[in-house]
Design a protein around this motif. Structure first.
Motif, PDB file in Angstrom:
ATOM      1  N   ALA A   1      23.669 -28.218  -5.149  1.00 57.03           N
ATOM      2  CA  ALA A   1      24.030 -29.218  -4.168  1.00 57.03           C
ATOM      3  C   ALA A   1      25.135 -30.238  -5.030  1.00 57.03           C
ATOM      4  O   ALA A   1      26.125 -30.645  -4.274  1.00 57.03           O
ATOM      5  CB  ALA A   1      22.633 -30.191  -4.159  1.00 57.03           C
ATOM      6  N   GLU A   2      25.008 -30.314  -6.253  1.00 54.01           N
ATOM      7  CA  GLU A   2      26.095 -30.746  -7.193  1.00 54.01           C
ATOM      8  C   GLU A   2      27.431 -30.062  -6.951  1.00 54.01           C
ATOM      9  O   GLU A   2      28.616 -30.935  -6.654  1.00 54.01           O
ATOM     10  CB  GLU A   2      25.878 -30.899  -8.642  1.00 54.01           C
ATOM     11  N   VAL A   3      27.652 -29.043  -6.930  1.00 53.88           N
ATOM     12  CA  VAL A   3      28.978 -28.141  -6.738  1.00 53.88           C
ATOM     13  C   VAL A   3      29.385 -28.470  -5.222  1.00 53.88           C
ATOM     14  O   VAL A   3      30.545 -28.924  -5.076  1.00 53.88           O
ATOM     15  CB  VAL A   3      28.670 -26.865  -6.811  1.00 53.88           C
ATOM     16  N   MET A   4      28.348 -28.444  -4.296  1.00 57.76           N
ATOM     17  CA  MET A   4      28.910 -28.605  -2.967  1.00 57.76           C
ATOM     18  C   MET A   4      29.179 -30.161  -2.647  1.00 57.76           C
ATOM     19  O   MET A   4      30.192 -30.465  -1.911  1.00 57.76           O
ATOM     20  CB  MET A   4      27.834 -28.343  -2.026  1.00 57.76           C
ATOM     21  N   ASP A   5      28.743 -31.216  -3.333  1.00 57.48           N
ATOM     22  CA  ASP A   5      29.036 -32.507  -3.393  1.00 57.48           C
ATOM     23  C   ASP A   5      30.634 -32.786  -3.916  1.00 57.48           C
ATOM     24  O   ASP A   5      31.349 -33.415  -3.080  1.00 57.48           O
ATOM     25  CB  ASP A   5      28.104 -33.324  -4.168  1.00 57.48           C
ATOM     26  N   ARG A   6      30.780 -32.129  -5.061  1.00 57.83           N
ATOM     27  CA  ARG A   6      32.142 -32.118  -5.663  1.00 57.83           C
ATOM     28  C   ARG A   6      32.948 -31.396  -4.775  1.00 57.83           C
ATOM     29  O   ARG A   6      34.349 -31.756  -4.570  1.00 57.83           O
ATOM     30  CB  ARG A   6      32.016 -31.806  -6.964  1.00 57.83           C
ATOM     31  N   PHE A   7      32.604 -30.090  -4.097  1.00 57.19           N
ATOM     32  CA  PHE A   7      33.597 -29.590  -3.242  1.00 57.19           C
ATOM     33  C   PHE A   7      33.957 -30.320  -2.245  1.00 57.19           C
ATOM     34  O   PHE A   7      35.220 -30.641  -1.849  1.00 57.19           O
ATOM     35  CB  PHE A   7      32.762 -28.244  -2.634  1.00 57.19           C
ATOM     36  N   LEU A   8      33.122 -31.218  -1.412  1.00 58.38           N
ATOM     37  CA  LEU A   8      33.297 -32.060  -0.395  1.00 58.38           C
ATOM     38  C   LEU A   8      34.255 -33.107  -0.799  1.00 58.38           C
ATOM     39  O   LEU A   8      35.490 -33.479  -0.126  1.00 58.38           O
ATOM     40  CB  LEU A   8      32.257 -32.687   0.147  1.00 58.38           C
ATOM     41  N   ASP A   9      34.083 -33.713  -2.042  1.00 63.48           N
ATOM     42  CA  ASP A   9      34.998 -34.837  -2.602  1.00 63.48           C
ATOM     43  C   ASP A   9      36.351 -34.065  -2.835  1.00 63.48           C
ATOM     44  O   ASP A   9      37.506 -34.650  -2.427  1.00 63.48           O
ATOM     45  CB  ASP A   9      34.582 -35.092  -3.970  1.00 63.48           C
ATOM     46  N   SER A  10      36.534 -32.884  -3.316  1.00 63.54           N
ATOM     47  CA  SER A  10      37.819 -32.332  -3.674  1.00 63.54           C
ATOM     48  C   SER A  10      38.514 -31.837  -2.325  1.00 63.54           C
ATOM     49  O   SER A  10      39.912 -31.951  -2.636  1.00 63.54           O
ATOM     50  CB  SER A  10      37.512 -31.036  -4.481  1.00 63.54           C
ATOM     51  N   VAL A  11      38.010 -31.777  -1.252  1.00 63.15           N
ATOM     52  CA  VAL A  11      38.673 -31.410   0.093  1.00 63.15           C
ATOM     53  C   VAL A  11      38.936 -32.707   0.988  1.00 63.15           C
ATOM     54  O   VAL A  11      39.233 -32.471   1.933  1.00 63.15           O
ATOM     55  CB  VAL A  11      38.108 -30.359   0.793  1.00 63.15           C
ATOM     56  N   GLY A  12      38.497 -33.686   0.133  1.00 63.22           N
ATOM     57  CA  GLY A  12      38.800 -35.198   1.149  1.00 63.22           C
ATOM     58  C   GLY A  12      37.779 -35.537   2.012  1.00 63.22           C
ATOM     59  O   GLY A  12      38.250 -36.368   2.863  1.00 63.22           O
ATOM     60  N   VAL A  13      36.586 -34.987   2.025  1.00 66.22           N
ATOM     61  CA  VAL A  13      35.459 -35.191   3.142  1.00 66.22           C
ATOM     62  C   VAL A  13      34.515 -36.226   2.450  1.00 66.22           C
ATOM     63  O   VAL A  13      33.759 -35.937   1.592  1.00 66.22           O
ATOM     64  CB  VAL A  13      34.802 -34.076   3.692  1.00 66.22           C
ATOM     65  N   ASN A  14      34.594 -37.263   3.043  1.00 58.61           N
ATOM     66  CA  ASN A  14      33.719 -38.312   2.346  1.00 58.61           C
ATOM     67  C   ASN A  14      32.585 -39.183   3.491  1.00 58.61           C
ATOM     68  O   ASN A  14      31.726 -39.844   3.037  1.00 58.61           O
ATOM     69  CB  ASN A  14      34.212 -39.667   1.642  1.00 58.61           C
TER      70      ASN A  14
END
Length: 322
Positions: free
Chosen positions: A116-129
């Motif tokens: 879940a931490e990785v997927m959270d950072r993934f969404l941040d990295s592709v600009g989805v908030n």
């Protein structure tokens, strides 16, 4: 003569405007089609390459699709085009699944918390908030962890056989996995390892389906290909064992549902041998306004009912997300 010239002038202007409108419409249609086209990408997160599928206009509301076991974003191949005409859609493969990297288990902590931490950072990295989530199977504990972290980001929860209640756990769990939680004996480990076979993978894609002939063998064969990668068995054993922490977290998820009151749509393959229909109905206990729908299908209901399910989603989001 002057009238004739005015007529010709007006006619030429009209034709010119007509061609301009046609050209603009063609460009708009071309852009719309290009936005609906699925784009296949990778994004590095803490040195792990995450593969994802993306479609739709990024300026529109985003729907994040979170896959289950033993699948990947491949399970959404039919749903993505049906949603992307109106929404921005992202579906990523979790670490150890699909086309994403599979770091060795001694270098990566295969727990639902960490993924879940990785997927959270993934969404941040592709600009989805800000986004809605579609959760299925393993996607549920990942999605609810994202919800606990960022309740303000998640606009709606769409669950398709994504369980969050003990009454949704079928006898399958007591027979196959819960004994492993209690004791990691060779016999209990064998029961869990048996879940990684092609026979069981195919079972998940055929049991309870009203039209099993609609299920492409590509689905379960692709899943099995990733399960059979060297070292993946250790990853799956770790996640099976860690799943008990999802059940322990259920009360936190329920409290968050009651506190933040997100719109909830539960769509369930009612013949799922793994997660029972009671798991869908239970959402009304914490979100009384939750919409509940059942389809005559099994665990991976998208395989035969993607049209019906996408219709429920589009109608729901149209009402709940602005």
């Amino acid at each position: 003569m002057i009238n004739i010239m005015k007529f010709v002038w007006n006619l030429s202007i009209g034709i010119g405007i007509g061609f301009l409108i046609m050209a603009l419409n063609a460009l708009a249609s071309e852009r719309s089609q290009s936005m609906k086209q699925i784009r296949y990408k990778t994004q590095a997160v803490d040195g792990v390459k995450i593969f994802y599928r993306e479609a739709g206009d990024p300026s529109r509301h985003t729907v994040v699709l979170l896959h289950g076991f033993p699948s990947s974003s491949h399970m959404f191949r039919d749903l993505i085009p049906e949603l992307s005409g109106k929404y921005h859609v992202i579906a990523a493969d979790m670490p150890g699944f699909g086309y994403s990297d599979q770091p060795p288990s001694d270098q990566f902590d295969y727990t639902f918390d960490h993924i879940a931490e990785v997927m959270d950072r993934f969404l941040d990295s592709v600009g989805v908030n800000k986004y809605s989530i579609y959760i299925q199977d393993y996607g549920s504990p990942i999605g609810f962890r994202l919800f606990l972290r960022h309740p303000e980001r998640i606009q709606a929860i769409i669950t398709q056989n994504g369980n969050a209640y003990e009454e949704g756990l079928s006898p399958f769990w007591a027979e196959s996995i819960i004994p492993y939680w209690k004791e990691k004996s060779p016999a209990n480990e064998k029961r869990v390892r048996d879940l990684l076979t092609l026979e069981v993978t195919k079972y998940q894609y055929t049991q309870g389906y009203s039209h099993p002939e609609y299920v492409s063998p590509d689905s379960y064969m692709f899943d099995q290909m990733t399960l059979d990668r060297p070292g993946n068995d250790v990853i799956q054993l770790a996640l099976f064992y860690d799943y008990q922490n999802n059940v322990k977290q259920y009360p936190q998820w329920h409290e968050a549902l009651r506190r933040y009151k997100p719109p909830v749509l539960a769509m369930w393959g009612k013949n799922d041998p793994i997660f029972l229909p009671a798991g869908a109905e239970a959402f009304k206990r914490d979100v009384p306004e939750a919409e509940i729908h059942f389809v005559d299908s099994g665990h991976f209901a998208l395989e035969e009912d993607s049209g019906t399910i996408s219709g429920y989603i589009l109608a729901f989001l149209n009402k709940k997300v602005k």
